[in-house]
Motif scaffolding. Structure first.
Motif, PDB file in Angstrom:
ATOM      1  N   PRO B 259      51.841  41.165  41.633  1.00 46.51           N
ATOM      2  CA  PRO B 259      50.520  41.245  41.018  1.00 46.51           C
ATOM      3  C   PRO B 259      49.905  39.841  40.945  1.00 46.51           C
ATOM      4  CG  PRO B 259      52.124  42.465  39.729  1.00 46.51           C
ATOM      5  CD  PRO B 259      52.890  41.716  40.776  1.00 46.51           C
ATOM      6  N   ALA B 260      48.676  39.683  41.403  1.00 47.39           N
ATOM      7  CA  ALA B 260      48.062  38.357  41.472  1.00 47.39           C
ATOM      8  C   ALA B 260      47.022  38.157  40.366  1.00 47.39           C
ATOM      9  CB  ALA B 260      47.422  38.160  42.837  1.00 47.39           C
ATOM     10  N   ARG B 261      46.118  39.085  40.236  1.00 52.43           N
ATOM     11  CA  ARG B 261      45.081  38.952  39.200  1.00 52.43           C
ATOM     12  C   ARG B 261      44.485  40.320  38.906  1.00 52.43           C
ATOM     13  NH1 ARG B 261      39.602  37.929  42.146  1.00 52.43           N
ATOM     14  NH2 ARG B 261      40.238  38.268  44.300  1.00 52.43           N
ATOM     15  N   ALA B 262      44.001  40.456  37.678  1.00 51.36           N
ATOM     16  CA  ALA B 262      43.314  41.690  37.286  1.00 51.36           C
ATOM     17  C   ALA B 262      41.851  41.350  37.101  1.00 51.36           C
ATOM     18  CB  ALA B 262      43.893  42.223  35.988  1.00 51.36           C
ATOM     19  N   MET B 263      40.992  42.249  37.513  1.00 49.97           N
ATOM     20  CA  MET B 263      39.548  42.011  37.369  1.00 49.97           C
ATOM     21  C   MET B 263      38.951  43.146  36.533  1.00 49.97           C
ATOM     22  SD  MET B 263      36.729  41.482  40.342  1.00 49.97           S
ATOM     23  CE  MET B 263      36.968  39.744  40.570  1.00 49.97           C
ATOM     24  N   PRO B 264      38.180  42.800  35.497  1.00 51.13           N
ATOM     25  CA  PRO B 264      37.601  43.863  34.657  1.00 51.13           C
ATOM     26  C   PRO B 264      36.400  44.536  35.314  1.00 51.13           C
ATOM     27  CG  PRO B 264      36.908  41.722  33.840  1.00 51.13           C
ATOM     28  CD  PRO B 264      37.822  41.453  35.003  1.00 51.13           C
ATOM     29  N   GLY B 279      31.429  35.485  46.966  1.00 47.08           N
ATOM     30  CA  GLY B 279      32.313  36.138  45.996  1.00 47.08           C
ATOM     31  C   GLY B 279      31.634  36.581  44.709  1.00 47.08           C
ATOM     32  N   ARG B 280      30.312  36.457  44.666  1.00 50.92           N
ATOM     33  CA  ARG B 280      29.650  36.779  43.400  1.00 50.92           C
ATOM     34  C   ARG B 280      29.333  38.278  43.290  1.00 50.92           C
ATOM     35  NH1 ARG B 280      24.290  33.989  40.619  1.00 50.92           N
ATOM     36  NH2 ARG B 280      24.077  35.568  38.989  1.00 50.92           N
ATOM     37  N   THR B 298      29.566  39.890  39.637  1.00 49.68           N
ATOM     38  CA  THR B 298      30.847  39.675  38.959  1.00 49.68           C
ATOM     39  C   THR B 298      30.827  38.453  38.035  1.00 49.68           C
ATOM     40  OG1 THR B 298      31.712  38.444  40.849  1.00 49.68           O
ATOM     41  CG2 THR B 298      32.192  40.799  40.774  1.00 49.68           C
ATOM     42  N   SER B 299      29.693  37.734  37.990  1.00 47.94           N
ATOM     43  CA  SER B 299      29.623  36.650  37.003  1.00 47.94           C
ATOM     44  C   SER B 299      29.311  37.215  35.611  1.00 47.94           C
ATOM     45  CB  SER B 299      28.564  35.618  37.414  1.00 47.94           C
ATOM     46  OG  SER B 299      27.280  36.211  37.385  1.00 47.94           O
ATOM     47  N   SER B 300      28.654  38.370  35.596  1.00 48.29           N
ATOM     48  CA  SER B 300      28.313  38.993  34.308  1.00 48.29           C
ATOM     49  C   SER B 300      28.798  40.438  34.215  1.00 48.29           C
ATOM     50  CB  SER B 300      26.796  38.976  34.139  1.00 48.29           C
ATOM     51  OG  SER B 300      26.195  39.741  35.188  1.00 48.29           O
ATOM     52  N   PHE B 301      29.212  40.984  35.345  1.00 48.48           N
ATOM     53  CA  PHE B 301      29.602  42.392  35.479  1.00 48.48           C
ATOM     54  C   PHE B 301      28.450  43.352  35.184  1.00 48.48           C
ATOM     55  CE2 PHE B 301      33.650  40.256  35.294  1.00 48.48           C
ATOM     56  CZ  PHE B 301      34.249  40.793  36.420  1.00 48.48           C
ATOM     57  N   GLU B 302      27.238  42.824  35.327  1.00 48.31           N
ATOM     58  CA  GLU B 302      26.073  43.711  35.282  1.00 48.31           C
ATOM     59  C   GLU B 302      25.949  44.384  36.649  1.00 48.31           C
ATOM     60  OE1 GLU B 302      22.702  41.407  34.184  1.00 48.31           O
ATOM     61  OE2 GLU B 302      23.339  41.207  32.102  1.00 48.31           O
ATOM     62  N   SER B 303      25.440  45.599  36.628  1.00 46.17           N
ATOM     63  CA  SER B 303      25.361  46.321  37.898  1.00 46.17           C
ATOM     64  C   SER B 303      24.058  47.097  37.988  1.00 46.17           C
ATOM     65  CB  SER B 303      26.537  47.280  38.024  1.00 46.17           C
ATOM     66  OG  SER B 303      26.476  48.256  37.004  1.00 46.17           O
TER      67      SER B 303
END
Lengths: 173, 358
Positions: B259-264, B279-280, B298-303
Motif C-alpha cells: 500500500p502506497a497512499r490513500a486518497m480521500p 495531477g490536479r 484534487t486540491s480541494s476535492f470539489e467536483s
C-alpha cells in the motif's frame, strides 16, 4: 469448508442476492429462471469460495451473464413471445403514451437474442461501461458496441408501431 | 424522452418485480456440494486420459500456482489479414486513436491492422504506445484467461494464463498489463484476491495480494496512476448499504504491491489518462453502477459533473468519444473540436482507445 467461510458466504448471499436477482430478472423476465440463474452462480461461487471470497461479486456476476448467454441460446427459441397489440393512442397524454412504449419495450426485450439482451441489461440497467460489459461477457468492445446498436435498432423498431414516437430515435452517449 | 431513457425505466420496472428468496445461501451450498460430487466422478473417469496428456512434451513452464508462462511458439499466431484504409490521424496534443475493437494502430507502418485469434469471445487491448496489443480469451474449463501479447504488426510475443476478474489495463508506458487476480498466495494474508502485473516484453507475472479487510472493494478493478508507478483500487464497503459508492482510492506500489497512499477521493478513475498531467484534476465516477462522471479538483476535492469518461491530453484539453464522433474539449466542458469516425470504425466509436504521442 469451515464454519467461518460458510458464514461469510451466507452473509454475502444475504447482502447481494436481491441486487443480483434484480439483474437476473431483467435478463430473463421470469422469476423462477432468475432464481435458478442466481442460485447456480452462487453454487459455483461456493465451490470456489476460498479463492474468491475477497472479491466474489465480479465472479458471480460474470457467471450469471455467461450462463444466461450460453444456456438461453437454445431455450429462447422455444419460448413463445407474446406480442400485444399496440394500445390505441388516446388523448390522455404523455403518461399513457410512455406506458405503452414501455409495454412494447418489454416485449421487444424478451424477443432479443440472449447476448443482445445481456448487453442491454449490463449497459442500461447495471450502467456498466463498454469495457466492463466486454469484460463480464468475455467479448470484444466492438462486439458490445455492435450488439448494443443492433438491439437498440430492434427496440426502436418495436416502439415505432406507436404513433408519434419519431423523437425516440436519439442516440445516447 | 429518448429511447434509452424509456429503456432504463422499463428495465428498472422489470427488475423491481423480482422477489427475494429465503434460504438462497443454503440451497446454493447444497447445489454446490452436488456439483462438486459430479465433478469428482467425472475427474475419476477421465484420469487415465489426463495422465496421457500430462506426459506429453509440452513447452509449459509452471512459474507458480496461479501463473503459467507459455513461450511464443505455443502461442497461436495472430493473423493480420486486413489493413484499414482509414488513415491514422493526429488528434489534439499529438494523441492518436490506438485501437478500436480488434483494429490496432501499427505506429511503425502508420496504419491500422486487424488482429484475430482462432478462439471465441476474445477481447483485444491495444497498448497506448501503439506497438503492442494483448488478446484475452477466456478458458471456461480451466477458469482462466489466456492472455496473448503480440506486436501490432502481428508477431506473437508471449502468452500467459491467469485467473483474473476479466478487467485489464495497460500501463501508460505500454509495457505492463494490470488485472484483478484471484488465488494470489501470500504468507501473511493467505491465498485470496489481489492484482497481477504482466510484463508484456517478458511474459513474467508478479502477483500481489490485497488485504481486503483493510481495502474493501465491490467492483474491484485496478487502474494505473498517470506515471505508471502505482495501481489504484476504488474502496467501497461491500458489506453495507450503497456498496457501489466509492469511499476512497487506495494506491499500491506497482513493483512491490505494498500500500502506497490513500486518497480521500470519493470516486474512482478509469485509467492513467483520467488524470491531468499536472495531477490536479481527475475524471472519476462516484457510483460504480452509474455511468456518470465528475471532474474533481484534487486540491480541494470539489467536483462538477462532466459529460464523458474523457482522457486528458494536456492540462487544458481532453478527448472523448460520443457515439461515432471524437470530441476534444476544455475542462469546463466546452467543445473545441470534433470529427466523425470513418469507414469500419464508425460503429465502434464507443470502443476507441487513445494513446499519447510516441
Amino acid at each position: 469448508m469451515d464454519r467461518s467461510l460458510e458464514e461469510d458466504f451466507t452473509a454475502f448471499v444475504a447482502e447481494r442476492a436481491h441486487a443480483l436477482l434484480k439483474a437476473a430478472y431483467a435478463l430473463t423476465g421470469d422469476q423462477h429462471a432468475a432464481q435458478d440463474l442466481v442460485q447456480s452462480a452462487f453454487a459455483k461461487a461456493f465451490l470456489k469460495w476460498r479463492k474468491i471470497s475477497d472479491a466474489p461479486e465480479p465472479y458471480v456476476r460474470r457467471i450469471i451473464y455467461h450462463d444466461f448467454v450460453s444456456m438461453w441460446r437454445s431455450h429462447r427459441r422455444k419460448r413463445e413471445v407474446i406480442v400485444a397489440e399496440p394500445p390505441d393512442r388516446s388523448d390522455n397524454g404523455e403518461l399513457e403514451r410512455d406506458a405503452a412504449i414501455r409495454l412494447l419495450l418489454r416485449e421487444a426485450l424478451a424477443a432479443l437474442p440472449p447476448r443482445q439482451r445481456a448487453v442491454i441489461v449490463l449497459r442500461y440497467f447495471e450502467d456498466f461501461s463498454v469495457e466492463e460489459t466486454a469484460a463480464i461477457l468475455a467479448c470484444g468492445k466492438g462486439t458490445v458496441a455492435s450488439q448494443a446498436s443492433r438491439a437498440l435498432a430492434k427496440l426502436r423498431q418495436a416502439v415505432s408501431q406507436l404513433d408519434g414516437v419519431d423523437d425516440l430515435t436519439g442516440v445516447g452517449s | 424522452m429518448r429511447i434509452e431513457q424509456h429503456l432504463k425505466a422499463t428495465l428498472r420496472e422489470l427488475a423491481a418485480e423480482a422477489r427475494g428468496v429465503d434460504e438462497l445461501a443454503r440451497s446454493a451450498m447444497i447445489h454446490g456440494v452436488r456439483m462438486r460430487r459430479r465433478r469428482r466422478l467425472a475427474v475419476a473417469t477421465g484420469a487415465a486420459a489426463l495422465l496421457i496428456v500430462a506426459l506429453a512434451p509440452f513447452a509449459l513452464k509452471r512459474a507458480s500456482s496461479q501463473e503459467i508462462v507459455v513461450g511464443p511458439s505455443a502461442s497461436a499466431s495472430p493473423s493480420v489479414r486486413e489493413v484499414s484504409e482509414v488513415e491514422p490521424r493526429r488528434l489534439a496534443g499529438g494523441w492518436m486513436l490506438v485501437g478500436m475493437d480488434n483494429w490496432v494502430l501499427n505506429r511503425e507502418a502508420n496504419s491500422y491492422t486487424r488482429l484475430r485469434t482462432d478462439r471465441s469471445e476474445s477481447q483485444y487491448l491495444p497498448s497506448p504506445t501503439g506497438n503492442l496489443a494483448a488478446m484475452v480469451s477466456p478458458d471456461r474449463e480451466a477458469n482462466q484467461d489466456l492472455i496473448e501479447f503480440v506486436t501490432t504488426a502481428g508477431a506473437p510475443l508471449h502468452a500467459v494464463r491467469l485467473r483474473t476478474n476479466g478487467v485489464y489495463q495497460w500501463s501508460p508506458g505500454g509495457d505492463r498489463l494490470v488485472t484483478g487476480a484471484w488465488a494470489v498466495a501470500d504468507p501473511r494474508l493467505g491465498t485470496g484476491f489481489g492484482f497481477a502485473i504482466v510484463d508484456a516484453r517478458t511474459g513474467r507475472v508478479s502477483s500481489h495480494r490485497v488485504d481486503t479487510l483493510r481495502f474493501d472493494c465491490s467492483m474491484c478493478t485496478f487502474a494505473w496512476s498517470r506515471d505508471g508507478s502505482q495501481v489504484a483500487l476504488g474502496i467501497t464497503n461491500r458489506r453495507g448499504e450503497g456498496s457501489e459508492l466509492f469511499a476512497g482510492v487506495q494506491f499500491f506500489d506497482a513493483r512491490t504491491g505494498e500500500p502506497a497512499r490513500a486518497m480521500p477521493l470519493r470516486a474512482m478513475f478509469s485509467g492513467p489518462y483520467s488524470w491531468s498531467p499536472n495531477g490536479r484534476y481527475v475524471i472519476a465516477q462516484t457510483d460504480g453502477l452509474k455511468r456518470e462522471f465528475e471532474l474533481v479538483d484534487t486540491s480541494s476535492f470539489e467536483s462538477r459533473p462532466f459529460p464523458y469518461d474523457a482522457v486528458f491530453v494536456t492540462d487544458d484539453v481532453l478527448l472523448a468519444v460520443d457515439a461515432s464522433t471524437i470530441v476534444a474539449m476544455r475542462p469546463d466542458g466546452t467543445v473545441v473540436d470534433r470529427f466523425e469516425l470513418a469507414g469500419e470504425f464508425r460503429d465502434l466509436g464507443a470502443a476507441a482507445t487513445f494513446g499519447p504521442p510516441s
